[in-house]
Design an enzyme around this catalytic site. Structure first.
Site, PDB file in Angstrom:
ATOM      1  N   HIS A 166     -11.134 -28.947  27.342  1.00 16.83           N
ATOM      2  CA  HIS A 166     -11.499 -27.723  26.618  1.00 16.83           C
ATOM      3  C   HIS A 166     -10.693 -27.478  25.331  1.00 16.83           C
ATOM      4  CE1 HIS A 166     -13.405 -26.576  30.483  1.00 16.83           C
ATOM      5  NE2 HIS A 166     -12.254 -26.878  31.053  1.00 16.83           N
TER       6      HIS A 166
HETATM    7  O1  RIB Z   1     -11.181 -22.518  31.280  1.00 17.93           O
HETATM    8  C1  RIB Z   1     -10.545 -23.493  30.537  1.00 17.93           C
HETATM    9  C2  RIB Z   1      -9.186 -23.035  30.113  1.00 17.93           C
HETATM   10  O2  RIB Z   1      -8.425 -22.753  31.289  1.00 17.93           O
HETATM   11  C3  RIB Z   1      -8.418 -24.051  29.311  1.00 17.93           C
HETATM   12  O3  RIB Z   1      -7.702 -23.425  28.291  1.00 17.93           O
HETATM   13  C4  RIB Z   1      -7.520 -24.701  30.328  1.00 17.93           C
HETATM   14  O4  RIB Z   1      -6.287 -25.079  29.772  1.00 17.93           O
HETATM   15  C5  RIB Z   1      -7.387 -23.703  31.471  1.00 17.93           C
HETATM   16  O5  RIB Z   1      -6.179 -23.050  31.499  1.00 17.93           O
END
Ligand code: RIB
Ligand code: CA
Length: 318
Positions: free
Chosen positions: A247
């Site tokens: 992500h």
């Molecule tokens: O939902 C994805 C997010 O949550 C990302 O930033 C990942 O690092 C987790 O903490």
């Protein structure tokens, strides 16, 4: 000239890839990292961020520790490191050597406010954890939103949630903070939600290509992403076999090359009350709310160009 960027992170595995991409890509000048309570305790986020920067030869990039808990909620879990937000095993520390460098004496909020107050060049702010530090900067400096030319946020989801059916972790973990950020009047918000990050999956075969680079960054990225693939295969299988979203790295990728994502200009608000929907990003895709758009929201991403970006960046010798 390289674009200046500040990353606000809760460093676990995908934040770690984001940190390496921001620190190593020649189009960016990572002027600092701030850490925040999120998937793991803020102290562990700081330790992980320092160890990543040391590991890739970028110890000179300063790390500022931020807040230890959400701005309003006393009832939300404060993570203790044994589990991630899906309730799955999630070690606190990344599998690379401990840091030799240290966090800065100043705190994250002080750094954020002072950097943007004194800036003579544009700095892009990229939060990829809960928005606690950013909301607090807004509270302490009434001009903060006006001083930040662009904010690129990893968080939220329209079709997808990951911590509840409605909500994505970063927004859910501090919904009041996220609500403040979307209502603050930032000049340019780009939101990179799950809808986009799940379109840019990295596979096990691609991990092996990263490993084969033989560089510190390539091998670390392979280890971090490989760990994510195991977790996703076990608990949250993706449409593409043996793959995972990374992500936070996609948000940094979108700063380097905005054409990696496909966005629509829409209004985004955050639900803070609903027992079933708390932490949901309410994205007005059909203009039913009558509010002016406040964000460019990414719904798609180019997976193969995203991977090429990681591969090229991590191929360079530190
Ligand atoms: O939902 C994805 C997010 O949550 C990302 O930033 C990942 O690092 C987790 O903490
Ligand atoms: Ca994160």
């Amino acid at each position: 000239m390289a674009r200046k960027i500040i990353l606000d992170v809760d460093t676990g595995t995908d934040d770690a890839v984001a940190v390496m991409l921001a620190a190593l890509h020649p189009a960016l000048d990572l002027v600092g990292c701030t850490t925040v309570n999120g998937n793991i305790r803020v102290e562990s986020c700081t330790d992980n961020t320092l160890r990543v920067l040391d590991h890739i030869g970028r110890s000179s990039i300063p790390v500022y520790e931020g807040l230890t808990r959400p701005i309003a909620r006393v009832d939300f879990p404060i993570p203790r490191g044994e589990k991630d937000h899906s309730g799955k095993y999630h070690p606190d520390t990344l599998p690379i050597p401990p840091p030799t460098s240290r966090k800065q004496d100043a705190g994250a909020i002080e750094f954020l406010i002072e950097m943007f107050r004194a800036a003579t060049e544009e700095i892009v702010l990229v939060p990829v954890g809960p928005l606690t530090n950013i909301a607090t900067a807004l509270l302490l400096d009434p001009k903060f939103a006006k001083r930040v030319p662009e904010i690129v946020i990893m968080g939220g989801g329209h079709e997808l949630g990951n911590v509840t059916p409605s909500a994505e972790f970063n927004v859910w973990a501090d919904p009041e903070a996220a609500a403040m950020v979307f209502a603050a009047g930032f000049e340019k918000i780009t939101l990179v939600p799950l809808d986009a990050t799940h379109r840019a999956l990295i596979t096990q075969a691609q991990c092996e290509e990263l490993e084969a680079l033989g560089t510190s960054a390539g091998q670390a990225a392979a280890a971090f992403i490989g760990h994510r693939i195991v977790v996703h295969d076990t608990h949250q299988r993706q449409d593409v076999p043996h793959s995972t979203p990374v992500h936070d790295a996609l948000a940094v990728g979108a700063v380097i090359d905005p054409s990696l994502i496909v966005t629509r200009k829409l209004h985004v608000a955050v639900e803070t009350d609903g027992p079933l929907t708390v932490g949901r990003t309410v994205i007005d895709t059909h203009f039913r709310g009558g509010k002016a758009p406040n964000a460019e929201v990414a719904f798609d991403a180019d997976a193969s160009r995203f991977f090429d970006l990681l591969l090229r960046t991590f191929a360079a010798k530190a």
